[in-house]
Design a protein around this motif. Structure first.
Motif, PDB file in Angstrom:
ATOM      1  N   UNK A   1       0.686  -1.317   0.236  1.00  0.00           N
ATOM      2  CA  UNK A   1      -0.357  -0.181  -0.313  1.00  0.00           C
ATOM      3  C   UNK A   1       0.796   1.070   0.077  1.00  0.00           C
ATOM      4  N   UNK A   2       2.229   1.152   0.495  1.00  0.00           N
ATOM      5  CA  UNK A   2       3.433   1.697   0.054  1.00  0.00           C
ATOM      6  C   UNK A   2       3.402   3.254  -1.051  1.00  0.00           C
ATOM      7  N   UNK A   3       2.886   1.927  -1.965  1.00  0.00           N
ATOM      8  CA  UNK A   3       2.862   2.310  -3.636  1.00  0.00           C
ATOM      9  C   UNK A   3       2.106   1.917  -4.275  1.00  0.00           C
ATOM     10  N   UNK A   4       1.099   1.546  -3.828  1.00  0.00           N
ATOM     11  CA  UNK A   4      -0.504   1.311  -4.421  1.00  0.00           C
ATOM     12  C   UNK A   4      -2.142   1.291  -2.884  1.00  0.00           C
ATOM     13  N   UNK A   5      -2.680   2.835  -2.825  1.00  0.00           N
ATOM     14  CA  UNK A   5      -3.013   3.314  -1.727  1.00  0.00           C
ATOM     15  C   UNK A   5      -4.260   2.269  -2.060  1.00  0.00           C
ATOM     16  N   UNK A   6      -4.235   1.978  -3.244  1.00  0.00           N
ATOM     17  CA  UNK A   6      -5.791   1.000  -3.196  1.00  0.00           C
ATOM     18  C   UNK A   6      -6.285  -0.485  -2.130  1.00  0.00           C
ATOM     19  N   UNK A   7      -4.104  -0.574  -1.900  1.00  0.00           N
ATOM     20  CA  UNK A   7      -4.579  -2.220  -1.748  1.00  0.00           C
ATOM     21  C   UNK A   7      -4.209  -1.684   0.508  1.00  0.00           C
ATOM     22  N   UNK A   8      -4.916  -0.173   0.701  1.00  0.00           N
ATOM     23  CA  UNK A   8      -4.532  -0.372   2.151  1.00  0.00           C
ATOM     24  C   UNK A   8      -5.499  -1.206   2.775  1.00  0.00           C
ATOM     25  N   UNK A   9      -7.857  -0.798   1.795  1.00  0.00           N
ATOM     26  CA  UNK A   9      -8.541  -1.785   2.507  1.00  0.00           C
ATOM     27  C   UNK A   9      -7.952  -2.691   2.859  1.00  0.00           C
ATOM     28  N   UNK A  10      -7.541  -4.046   1.652  1.00  0.00           N
ATOM     29  CA  UNK A  10      -6.608  -4.722   1.938  1.00  0.00           C
ATOM     30  C   UNK A  10      -6.262  -5.274   3.656  1.00  0.00           C
ATOM     31  N   UNK A  11      -5.136  -4.558   3.793  1.00  0.00           N
ATOM     32  CA  UNK A  11      -4.321  -4.140   4.888  1.00  0.00           C
ATOM     33  C   UNK A  11      -5.458  -4.387   6.117  1.00  0.00           C
ATOM     34  N   UNK A  12      -6.080  -3.161   6.092  1.00  0.00           N
ATOM     35  CA  UNK A  12      -7.156  -3.263   7.521  1.00  0.00           C
ATOM     36  C   UNK A  12      -8.256  -4.477   7.110  1.00  0.00           C
ATOM     37  N   UNK A  13      -8.632  -5.053   6.273  1.00  0.00           N
ATOM     38  CA  UNK A  13      -9.530  -6.958   6.346  1.00  0.00           C
ATOM     39  C   UNK A  13      -8.722  -7.370   6.941  1.00  0.00           C
ATOM     40  N   UNK A  14      -7.383  -7.373   6.660  1.00  0.00           N
ATOM     41  CA  UNK A  14      -6.503  -8.522   7.175  1.00  0.00           C
ATOM     42  C   UNK A  14      -6.510  -8.611   8.648  1.00  0.00           C
ATOM     43  N   UNK A  15      -5.767  -7.244   9.120  1.00  0.00           N
ATOM     44  CA  UNK A  15      -5.665  -7.050  10.385  1.00  0.00           C
ATOM     45  C   UNK A  15      -6.905  -7.048  11.000  1.00  0.00           C
ATOM     46  N   UNK A  16      -8.152  -6.966  11.428  1.00  0.00           N
ATOM     47  CA  UNK A  16      -9.184  -6.838  11.414  1.00  0.00           C
ATOM     48  C   UNK A  16      -9.652  -8.576  11.815  1.00  0.00           C
ATOM     49  N   UNK A  17      -9.192  -9.098  10.471  1.00  0.00           N
ATOM     50  CA  UNK A  17      -9.968 -10.154  11.171  1.00  0.00           C
ATOM     51  C   UNK A  17      -8.266 -10.953  11.744  1.00  0.00           C
ATOM     52  N   UNK A  18      -7.686 -10.994  11.711  1.00  0.00           N
ATOM     53  CA  UNK A  18      -6.859 -10.971  12.290  1.00  0.00           C
ATOM     54  C   UNK A  18      -6.963 -11.218  14.499  1.00  0.00           C
ATOM     55  N   UNK A  19      -7.414  -9.873  14.025  1.00  0.00           N
ATOM     56  CA  UNK A  19      -8.241  -9.956  15.461  1.00  0.00           C
ATOM     57  C   UNK A  19      -9.066 -10.558  15.651  1.00  0.00           C
ATOM     58  N   UNK A  20      -9.882 -11.009  14.968  1.00  0.00           N
ATOM     59  CA  UNK A  20     -11.371 -11.248  15.566  1.00  0.00           C
ATOM     60  C   UNK A  20     -10.624 -12.857  15.617  1.00  0.00           C
ATOM     61  N   UNK A  21     -10.451 -13.905  14.589  1.00  0.00           N
ATOM     62  CA  UNK A  21      -9.677 -14.544  14.948  1.00  0.00           C
ATOM     63  C   UNK A  21      -9.084 -15.510  15.890  1.00  0.00           C
ATOM     64  N   UNK A  22      -8.210 -14.163  16.356  1.00  0.00           N
ATOM     65  CA  UNK A  22      -7.421 -14.673  17.865  1.00  0.00           C
ATOM     66  C   UNK A  22      -8.827 -14.409  18.292  1.00  0.00           C
ATOM     67  N   UNK A  23      -8.921 -13.500  18.397  1.00  0.00           N
ATOM     68  CA  UNK A  23     -10.192 -13.219  19.933  1.00  0.00           C
ATOM     69  C   UNK A  23     -11.170 -14.728  19.920  1.00  0.00           C
ATOM     70  N   UNK A  24     -11.634 -15.362  19.102  1.00  0.00           N
ATOM     71  CA  UNK A  24     -12.456 -16.354  19.116  1.00  0.00           C
ATOM     72  C   UNK A  24     -11.651 -17.314  19.703  1.00  0.00           C
TER      73      UNK A  24
END
Length: 417
Positions: free
Chosen positions: A290-313
């Motif tokens: 995303x540092x070179x292509x900001x359009x990929x930033x939502x994917x970073x957010x989505x996967x961090x959020x998924x990591x949090x949710x899965x880990x919490x569960x």
């Protein structure tokens, strides 16, 4: 999972090939003038051989008798080394090695490999040079006359050469040998040998930090395993590729491989505990892209959020906290202070679930700082006071939180005037 795998790879490399890149320079045949003539090329008649006048190859009984005598020399040399007489030991081993060629090329190369390993452990550069020089001469003699057709290659000899080069940590010649073996076994359509050779080549390229070629070898292995439905092998090669792409900083290829591993783990209840780690790694790679292509930033957010949710569960609160700690600066970088603040409050709860008092203290600090940016002095003051209370309990950073409480109290007082 990936950290554990990288540690195993690094340990294997250090164990097998430590210092190989610096020592390998000493094995160049062009440096022969730096050493005395090789004791492996001495032509003085030896009493263990038949009379000089008999130039016929040794008969089988003669070879067997010579082998037995040479095994005795090996034991004698080992005893000398054990007694601390290194010079005498290698003099005996060199005599053994000179005579091994009369038994056969494979037998000689295997002996060279054995003594080469000992020379390496003794840090004997000169002996390693002599052995490597002899290996190169044998390799030249064994080279097929027709380079396009290698179905008649003596694979036993070439494999012995490959192992011997590894034993003396002469990696470039080892790679050349195994590439030749690979051509031969492919012409013979020996899939098992092809897989074994590709594995060896992949590991050797890793030792040289040649990540592109190592990746090419493991991609071939992955294709073979996938085509045969070999799920465990497929997973192993994906893990190796994940390590390679991580080391070579190829974020997109890392994502592709990690996603395949994640899909495999998602279908196996016994492996699902690894999912948060994979999701974190995927998110980190998207953040890099995303540092070179900001359009990929939502994917970073989505996967961090998924990591949090899965880990919490999965009640992996430390891993869940790690995902949140990645999200907070990402929100801040996008000017989303409210989202960063709410995430910090979730982080506080997560650290509390994991009984991580230091993490809780850091979360209070984060909440305090973000509240200050929003000019919410009451919330900032409350957060720093809670942080101070924890700091006193664990006896860490008390002075810092005391200063923050005083600072915010003063700012709040000025605001109220």
């Amino acid at each position: 999972m990936l950290k554990h795998f990288s540690i195993m790879i690094a340990a294997a490399i250090l164990w097998q090939f430590s210092s190989s890149l610096t020592l390998a320079q000493s094995y160049d045949p062009q440096q022969a003038d730096k050493f005395p003539p090789s004791p492996l090329e001495v032509t003085t008649p030896d009493p263990l051989l038949p009379p000089v006048g008999n130039k016929q190859p040794l008969s089988l009984p003669e070879k067997l008798r010579l082998q037995a005598a040479l095994d005795g020399l090996n034991q004698e040399a080992a005893a000398k080394l054990q007694a601390g007489d290194k010079e005498a030991a290698f003099a005996i081993w060199n005599r053994e090695l000179r005579l091994r060629r009369y038994v056969g090329a494979v037998d000689e190369v295997q002996a060279l490999a054995r003594v080469g390993e000992i020379a390496w452990n003794q840090s004997d550069r000169q002996q390693i040079f002599y052995i490597t020089q002899r290996l190169q001469a044998i390799q030249k003699q064994a080279q097929p006359k027709n380079s396009k057709t290698q179905t008649n290659v003596d694979l036993q000899l070439w494999r012995a050469l490959g192992q011997a080069y590894q034993n003396v940590r002469s990696l470039k010649p080892a790679i050349e040998v195994y590439n030749q073996i690979l051509v031969a076994v492919r012409q013979q359509q020996d899939k098992t040998a092809e897989v074994d050779t590709l594995k060896t080549l992949g590991n050797l390229h890793l030792v040289w930090f040649n990540y592109p070629q190592a990746a090419a070898n493991y991609e071939e292995l992955l294709t073979l395993a996938t085509s045969r439905g070999e799920r465990q092998e497929e997973l192993t090669y994906l893990q190796q590729l994940a390590y390679i792409y991580q080391q070579s900083k190829q974020a997109q290829k890392s994502i592709d491989v990690l996603t395949r591993i994640k899909d495999i783990y998602s279908q196996d209840i016994n492996s699902q505990a690894q999912l948060p780690t994979l999701q974190l790694a995927i998110a980190t790679n998207y953040e890099t892209l995303a540092k070179e292509n900001t359009a990929l930033l939502p994917e970073a957010f989505k996967n961090y959020q998924a990591a949090y949710t899965t880990a919490w569960q999965l009640q992996q609160y430390a891993r869940a906290a790690e995902a949140l700690q990645k999200l907070i600066p990402l929100y801040r970088s996008q000017g989303q202070l409210d989202a960063a603040l709410e995430t910090s409050k979730i982080l506080l709860e997560t650290e509390a679930r994991g009984a991580n008092y230091y993490g809780m203290m850091q979360a209070y600090d984060q909440i305090g700082k973000l509240s200050l940016e929003n000019k919410d002095y009451p919330q900032a003051l409350a957060a720093f006071k809670d942080g101070l209370e924890l700091a006193r309990q664990i006896k860490h950073q008390e002075a810092y939180f005391t200063q923050q409480v005083a600072k915010v109290s003063s700012m709040q007082g000025n605001e109220q005037k």
